[in-house]
Design a protein around this motif. Structure first.
Motif, PDB file in Angstrom:
ATOM      1  N   PRO A 106      60.772  67.876  70.480  1.00 56.19           N
ATOM      2  CA  PRO A 106      60.663  68.104  69.029  1.00 56.19           C
ATOM      3  C   PRO A 106      61.672  67.312  68.199  1.00 56.19           C
ATOM      4  O   PRO A 106      61.382  66.937  67.063  1.00 56.19           O
ATOM      5  CB  PRO A 106      60.905  69.614  68.889  1.00 56.19           C
ATOM      6  N   LEU A 107      62.860  67.029  68.764  1.00 55.90           N
ATOM      7  CA  LEU A 107      63.871  66.283  68.007  1.00 55.90           C
ATOM      8  C   LEU A 107      63.344  64.916  67.560  1.00 55.90           C
ATOM      9  O   LEU A 107      63.694  64.402  66.506  1.00 55.90           O
ATOM     10  CB  LEU A 107      65.107  66.095  68.889  1.00 55.90           C
ATOM     11  N   ARG A 108      62.493  64.334  68.411  1.00 54.11           N
ATOM     12  CA  ARG A 108      61.994  62.991  68.104  1.00 54.11           C
ATOM     13  C   ARG A 108      61.088  62.941  66.870  1.00 54.11           C
ATOM     14  O   ARG A 108      60.845  61.874  66.329  1.00 54.11           O
ATOM     15  CB  ARG A 108      61.233  62.392  69.307  1.00 54.11           C
ATOM     16  N   ILE A 109      60.597  64.113  66.449  1.00 55.54           N
ATOM     17  CA  ILE A 109      59.779  64.125  65.227  1.00 55.54           C
ATOM     18  C   ILE A 109      60.628  63.614  64.063  1.00 55.54           C
ATOM     19  O   ILE A 109      60.146  62.963  63.155  1.00 55.54           O
ATOM     20  CB  ILE A 109      59.253  65.552  64.926  1.00 55.54           C
ATOM     21  N   LEU A 110      61.924  63.884  64.147  1.00 53.97           N
ATOM     22  CA  LEU A 110      62.816  63.512  63.053  1.00 53.97           C
ATOM     23  C   LEU A 110      62.887  62.004  62.837  1.00 53.97           C
ATOM     24  O   LEU A 110      63.155  61.555  61.728  1.00 53.97           O
ATOM     25  CB  LEU A 110      64.224  64.066  63.297  1.00 53.97           C
ATOM     26  N   SER A 160      49.514  70.819  61.184  1.00 58.68           N
ATOM     27  CA  SER A 160      48.363  70.025  60.736  1.00 58.68           C
ATOM     28  C   SER A 160      48.787  68.851  59.859  1.00 58.68           C
ATOM     29  O   SER A 160      48.041  67.890  59.690  1.00 58.68           O
ATOM     30  CB  SER A 160      47.380  70.917  59.984  1.00 58.68           C
ATOM     31  N   SER A 161      50.014  68.899  59.313  1.00 62.86           N
ATOM     32  CA  SER A 161      50.466  67.777  58.467  1.00 62.86           C
ATOM     33  C   SER A 161      51.191  66.701  59.281  1.00 62.86           C
ATOM     34  O   SER A 161      51.693  65.723  58.706  1.00 62.86           O
ATOM     35  CB  SER A 161      51.429  68.289  57.389  1.00 62.86           C
ATOM     36  N   LEU A 162      51.270  66.880  60.588  1.00 61.79           N
ATOM     37  CA  LEU A 162      51.990  65.896  61.419  1.00 61.79           C
ATOM     38  C   LEU A 162      51.005  64.897  62.029  1.00 61.79           C
ATOM     39  O   LEU A 162      49.826  65.203  62.221  1.00 61.79           O
ATOM     40  CB  LEU A 162      52.735  66.607  62.551  1.00 61.79           C
ATOM     41  N   CYS A 163      51.524  63.698  62.382  1.00 63.97           N
ATOM     42  CA  CYS A 163      50.683  62.708  63.065  1.00 63.97           C
ATOM     43  C   CYS A 163      50.420  63.191  64.490  1.00 63.97           C
ATOM     44  O   CYS A 163      51.092  64.100  64.974  1.00 63.97           O
ATOM     45  CB  CYS A 163      51.348  61.331  63.053  1.00 63.97           C
ATOM     46  N   SER A 164      49.483  62.539  65.174  1.00 60.21           N
ATOM     47  CA  SER A 164      49.087  63.050  66.495  1.00 60.21           C
ATOM     48  C   SER A 164      50.244  62.933  67.498  1.00 60.21           C
ATOM     49  O   SER A 164      50.447  63.806  68.339  1.00 60.21           O
ATOM     50  CB  SER A 164      47.845  62.326  67.005  1.00 60.21           C
ATOM     51  N   ASP A 165      51.044  61.859  67.379  1.00 59.40           N
ATOM     52  CA  ASP A 165      52.204  61.706  68.277  1.00 59.40           C
ATOM     53  C   ASP A 165      53.178  62.863  68.093  1.00 59.40           C
ATOM     54  O   ASP A 165      53.699  63.428  69.058  1.00 59.40           O
ATOM     55  CB  ASP A 165      52.952  60.396  67.975  1.00 59.40           C
ATOM     56  N   CYS A 166      53.418  63.217  66.826  1.00 65.01           N
ATOM     57  CA  CYS A 166      54.392  64.274  66.544  1.00 65.01           C
ATOM     58  C   CYS A 166      53.875  65.639  67.007  1.00 65.01           C
ATOM     59  O   CYS A 166      54.660  66.496  67.405  1.00 65.01           O
ATOM     60  CB  CYS A 166      54.761  64.292  65.073  1.00 65.01           C
ATOM     61  N   ARG A 167      52.557  65.806  66.955  1.00 66.20           N
ATOM     62  CA  ARG A 167      52.025  67.085  67.434  1.00 66.20           C
ATOM     63  C   ARG A 167      52.317  67.222  68.929  1.00 66.20           C
ATOM     64  O   ARG A 167      52.605  68.295  69.429  1.00 66.20           O
ATOM     65  CB  ARG A 167      50.519  67.175  67.148  1.00 66.20           C
ATOM     66  N   ARG A 168      52.261  66.088  69.621  1.00 63.05           N
ATOM     67  CA  ARG A 168      52.592  66.107  71.046  1.00 63.05           C
ATOM     68  C   ARG A 168      54.110  66.312  71.228  1.00 63.05           C
ATOM     69  O   ARG A 168      54.557  67.076  72.066  1.00 63.05           O
ATOM     70  CB  ARG A 168      52.156  64.796  71.681  1.00 63.05           C
ATOM     71  N   ARG A 169      54.884  65.597  70.399  1.00 64.41           N
ATOM     72  CA  ARG A 169      56.353  65.725  70.483  1.00 64.41           C
ATOM     73  C   ARG A 169      56.792  67.164  70.258  1.00 64.41           C
ATOM     74  O   ARG A 169      57.802  67.605  70.810  1.00 64.41           O
ATOM     75  CB  ARG A 169      57.022  64.833  69.429  1.00 64.41           C
ATOM     76  N   LEU A 170      56.044  67.864  69.433  1.00 61.92           N
ATOM     77  CA  LEU A 170      56.385  69.244  69.124  1.00 61.92           C
ATOM     78  C   LEU A 170      56.480  70.071  70.405  1.00 61.92           C
ATOM     79  O   LEU A 170      57.304  70.972  70.528  1.00 61.92           O
ATOM     80  CB  LEU A 170      55.306  69.812  68.187  1.00 61.92           C
TER      81      LEU A 170
END
Ligand code: AMP
Length: 417
Positions: free
Chosen positions: A194-198, A180-190
């Motif tokens: 997932p590496l791209r969240i970094l 819930s603390s991630l942006c919407s793009d990162c929720r998708r990246r998850l």
């Protein structure tokens, strides 16, 4: 997509000549591949869930029904060529360099274009970390030759098929508990990458990222010692680097080393990367070749040119090569003779500027001044009839008359001084 106008060409040329000289020195051979390939080559290598493949590829179906893409990247094409031409049968390592246009449907912004150019270096068939260091050294040297200052290399290791899957799991479970603390793009990246969240730049994701497990703490023995050796080589050749645990780069094919090179300027601490690259030991096999380690990198030519132009504005330096000689003419006969004389200068390999279309001597001398000429040669009606020509020193304004058939020798002598 941009036009590269004549005024910009000298900058591009300077970059290409510098890269090609350095390539020759380090024993890299030029390779050119087509700008169009089967789209699958890129989705397979760069990765389906990457920005480049998902959003940025220019794809189309040809009349023959092939599904094609304008190349967004060099490495995949060069690997394809390496496999197709059986180059793994040649003595390894093989060292290649390329330059040319690439295409990505980017959101237009400063330093990001939809058609841009890269200079690209690759080494195939060598797993030693010395190659990772050499690739970095080559780009560093190109930037130095182009007078870039305050360069910093950011470097990280993203492991390999031994250690990355476990790290990915750790990362996913860490981010999932904070989804819930991630942006919407990162929720998708998850879910997909997932590496791209970094390397997410969103403000919202920064505090979550800061606490995330880091790949360097979870490298297997082989990746750890490889990374350590790369850093030792960089220490040895005294290149300035900084470990960046968030550097993952946008392409799936990297293993072990990834790096980027930046110029740190006073105006803003964070600039776009000038160079990016890394090792991709699994790519050749993935694309159907033999298991072949490889490593490479690419510099964005537009980004280099942009920075070179900025610097030129600030330092008020003249970048364009000056022509030392300007040939001015006055009258019909003089104009005809000038055309012939111009050819003699070309044969003697002395660059000469002119404005044959102009008739006024004043205008021509003004142009001579603008191009930075040291000497203007003035051929008037009288001189044309007498077989002489005037040499005017553009700095002092002194003039002297010499015989026309001696002019090349005379100018050669003066330019040597
Ligand atoms: P990459 O191929 O994404 O690893 O990028 C390598 C280098 O190419 C970057 O560091 C940039 O200098 C340059 N580059 C990448 N994408 C673009 C773009 N859209 N426009 C201009 N330069 C780019």
């Amino acid at each position: 997509m941009h036009d590269i106008l004549p005024g910009e060409q000298p900058f591009f040329q300077k970059v290409y000549t510098t890269a090609s000289n350095i390539a020759n020195f380090y024993g890299f051979k030029r390779i050119d591949t087509p700008m169009v390939e089967e789209a699958e080559l890129f989705s397979k290598s760069i990765g389906l869930a990457t920005d480049i493949v998902e959003k940025q590829m220019y794809t189309f179906r040809s009349k023959g029904g092939d599904y094609l893409a304008l190349r967004p990247d060099f490495s995949a094409s060069i690997v394809r060529s390496y496999i197709e031409h059986g180059m793994f049968n040649l003595p390894q390592p093989l060292k290649f360099y390329s330059s040319g246009p690439l295409f990505r449907l980017e959101r237009p912004q400063a330093g990001r274009f939809r058609q841009f150019h890269q200079i690209n270096f690759e080494v195939f068939g060598e797993e030693s970390p010395v190659i990772d260091a050499q690739i970095i050294q080559i780009f560093y040297n190109i930037l130095k030759e182009l007078k870039f200052k305050n360069l910093i290399i950011e470097i990280n290791s993203i492991g390999d098929s031994q250690c990355r899957p476990y790290y990915k799991k750790l990362l996913v479970s860490y981010f999932r508990s904070r989804e819930s603390s991630l942006c919407s793009d990162c929720r998708r990246r998850l879910r997909y990458n997932p590496l791209r969240i970094l390397d997410c730049k969103e403000e919202k994701c920064q505090p979550v990222k800061a606490q995330a497990p880091q790949m360097v703490d979870h490298l297997c023995e082989e990746c750890k010692s490889h990374f350590k050796e790369v850093l030792e080589f960089l220490d040895e050749i005294e290149l300035p680097y900084r470990l960046n645990p968030y550097l993952v780069r946008g392409l799936d094919y990297y293993t072990k080393t990834v790096f980027e090179i930046f110029e740190e300027t006073e105006e803003s601490q964070r600039q776009d990367a000038l160079v990016g690259g890394g090792r991709y030991d699994a790519l050749v096999k993935l694309l159907g070749g033999k298991d072949t380690p490889a490593c490479g990198g690419a510099a964005g030519v537009e980004r280099l040119v942009l920075a070179m132009k900025e610097r030129m504005k600030k330092d008020r330096v003249r970048f364009l090569p000056v022509k030392s000689i300007f040939l001015a003419q006055l009258g019909e006969l003089a104009k005809r003779k000038s055309l012939k004389l111009f050819e003699e200068f070309r044969k003697a390999k002395i660059p000469v500027a002119e404005s044959f279309g102009k008739d006024s001597l004043k205008t021509q001398l003004r142009t001579a001044d603008k191009v930075g000429a040291r000497y203007a040669l003035i051929l008037g009606q009288k001189e044309a009839l007498e077989g002489t020509i005037i040499i005017r020193n553009m700095r002092t304004g002194n003039q002297e008359t010499v015989k026309m058939d001696k002019i090349i020798k005379e100018i050669e002598k003066r330019l040597k001084k």
